[in-house]
Design an enzyme around this catalytic site. Structure first.
Site, PDB file in Angstrom:
ATOM      1  N   HIS A 104      -1.706   6.011  -9.794  1.00 12.74           N
ATOM      2  CA  HIS A 104      -1.136   5.534  -8.636  1.00 12.74           C
ATOM      3  C   HIS A 104       0.307   6.505  -9.318  1.00 12.74           C
ATOM      4  O   HIS A 104       0.905   6.098  -9.608  1.00 12.74           O
ATOM      5  CB  HIS A 104      -1.141   4.457  -9.315  1.00 12.74           C
ATOM      6  CG  HIS A 104      -0.675   3.669  -8.126  1.00 12.74           C
ATOM      7  ND1 HIS A 104      -1.025   3.358  -6.991  1.00 12.74           N
ATOM      8  CD2 HIS A 104       1.355   3.913  -7.554  1.00 12.74           C
ATOM      9  CE1 HIS A 104       0.501   2.506  -6.299  1.00 12.74           C
ATOM     10  NE2 HIS A 104       1.465   2.728  -6.518  1.00 12.74           N
ATOM     11  N   HIS A 113      -1.047  10.092  -0.484  1.00  9.61           N
ATOM     12  CA  HIS A 113      -1.829  10.228   0.160  1.00  9.61           C
ATOM     13  C   HIS A 113      -1.615  11.712   1.250  1.00  9.61           C
ATOM     14  O   HIS A 113      -1.115  11.544   2.339  1.00  9.61           O
ATOM     15  CB  HIS A 113      -2.667   8.941   0.829  1.00  9.61           C
ATOM     16  CG  HIS A 113      -2.137   8.546   1.951  1.00  9.61           C
ATOM     17  ND1 HIS A 113      -1.039   7.321   0.852  1.00  9.61           N
ATOM     18  CD2 HIS A 113      -2.058   7.984   3.077  1.00  9.61           C
ATOM     19  CE1 HIS A 113      -1.059   6.627   2.444  1.00  9.61           C
ATOM     20  NE2 HIS A 113      -0.906   7.460   3.392  1.00  9.61           N
TER      21      HIS A 113
HETATM   22  P1  5GP Z   1      -0.283   6.033   6.275  1.00 12.63           P
HETATM   23  O1  5GP Z   1      -0.166   5.378   7.764  1.00 12.63           O
HETATM   24  O2  5GP Z   1       0.280   5.191   5.169  1.00 12.63           O
HETATM   25  O3  5GP Z   1       0.622   7.607   6.451  1.00 12.63           O
HETATM   26  O4  5GP Z   1      -2.052   6.230   5.796  1.00 12.63           O
HETATM   27  C1  5GP Z   1      -2.668   5.209   6.017  1.00 12.63           C
HETATM   28  C2  5GP Z   1      -3.894   5.652   6.331  1.00 12.63           C
HETATM   29  O5  5GP Z   1      -5.077   4.600   5.481  1.00 12.63           O
HETATM   30  C3  5GP Z   1      -4.421   5.035   7.694  1.00 12.63           C
HETATM   31  O6  5GP Z   1      -4.257   6.292   8.456  1.00 12.63           O
HETATM   32  C4  5GP Z   1      -4.714   3.954   7.543  1.00 12.63           C
HETATM   33  O7  5GP Z   1      -6.499   3.978   9.143  1.00 12.63           O
HETATM   34  C5  5GP Z   1      -5.819   4.013   6.381  1.00 12.63           C
HETATM   35  N1  5GP Z   1      -6.105   2.740   5.940  1.00 12.63           N
HETATM   36  C6  5GP Z   1      -6.040   1.757   5.922  1.00 12.63           C
HETATM   37  N2  5GP Z   1      -6.457   0.692   4.716  1.00 12.63           N
HETATM   38  C7  5GP Z   1      -7.664   1.606   4.631  1.00 12.63           C
HETATM   39  C8  5GP Z   1      -9.418   1.135   4.534  1.00 12.63           C
HETATM   40  O8  5GP Z   1      -9.339  -0.003   3.934  1.00 12.63           O
HETATM   41  N3  5GP Z   1      -9.634   2.416   4.205  1.00 12.63           N
HETATM   42  C9  5GP Z   1      -9.888   3.240   4.739  1.00 12.63           C
HETATM   43  N4  5GP Z   1     -10.633   4.375   4.793  1.00 12.63           N
HETATM   44  N5  5GP Z   1      -8.741   4.037   5.319  1.00 12.63           N
HETATM   45  C10 5GP Z   1      -7.840   3.113   5.579  1.00 12.63           C
HETATM   46 ZN    ZN Z   2      -2.308   3.380  -6.448  1.00 12.35          ZN
END
Ligand code: 5GP
Ligand code: ZN
Length: 111
Positions: free
Chosen positions: A46, A98
């Site tokens: 993490h 990520h």
């Molecule tokens: P961020 O907005 O933090 O750059 O990206 C987070 C990503 O995680 C988003 O594109 C969102 O769709 C994805 N995400 C959020 N919750 C989940 C989940 O429970 N499962 C999966 N596979 N993706 C998720």
């Molecule tokens: Zn984490």
């Protein structure tokens, strides 16, 4: 990290569609794809965001990019974009480092 969504996904406590896994990282399809091909790669360790990366993490971050190169070949990406959002202003919604891998259509310029 008890309360981290992606730590729970890595642990299998929340289901995901796995693309790839090894001892250092986990890759899975984004639940709300922003492109025809969109998966995420996360370190199993993490780290809350790219701003927490230090020299200690160089090996895992380099490894993740090697995994991305391998997976995009295997999945027939015809070019791709790697994005990591860091902080709320950049659109980060999950506080576990990520890398988005996007492709499958012309992506255009980004702002
Ligand atoms: P961020 O907005 O933090 O750059 O990206 C987070 C990503 O995680 C988003 O594109 C969102 O769709 C994805 N995400 C959020 N919750 C989940 C989940 O429970 N499962 C999966 N596979 N993706 C998720
Ligand atoms: Zn984490």
């Amino acid at each position: 990290m008890n309360d981290c969504l992606f730590c729970k996904i890595i642990a299998g406590e929340i289901p995901s569609t796995k693309v790839y896994e090894d001892e250092l990282c986990y890759a899975f399809y984004d639940i709300a794809p922003m492109a025809p091909k969109h998966f995420l790669v996360v370190p199993k360790k993490h780290l809350s965001s790219a701003s927490e990366i230090t020299e200690k993490d160089a090996a895992v971050v380099g490894h993740i990019f090697a995994v991305i190169a391998k997976l995009t070949k295997e999945l027939d990406f015809d070019g791709f974009r790697v994005v990591t959002n860091c902080g709320e202003i950049a659109g980060q919604t999950v506080q576990h480092l990520h890398f988005h891998v996007l492709g499958g259509k012309p992506l255009g310029a980004f702002n």
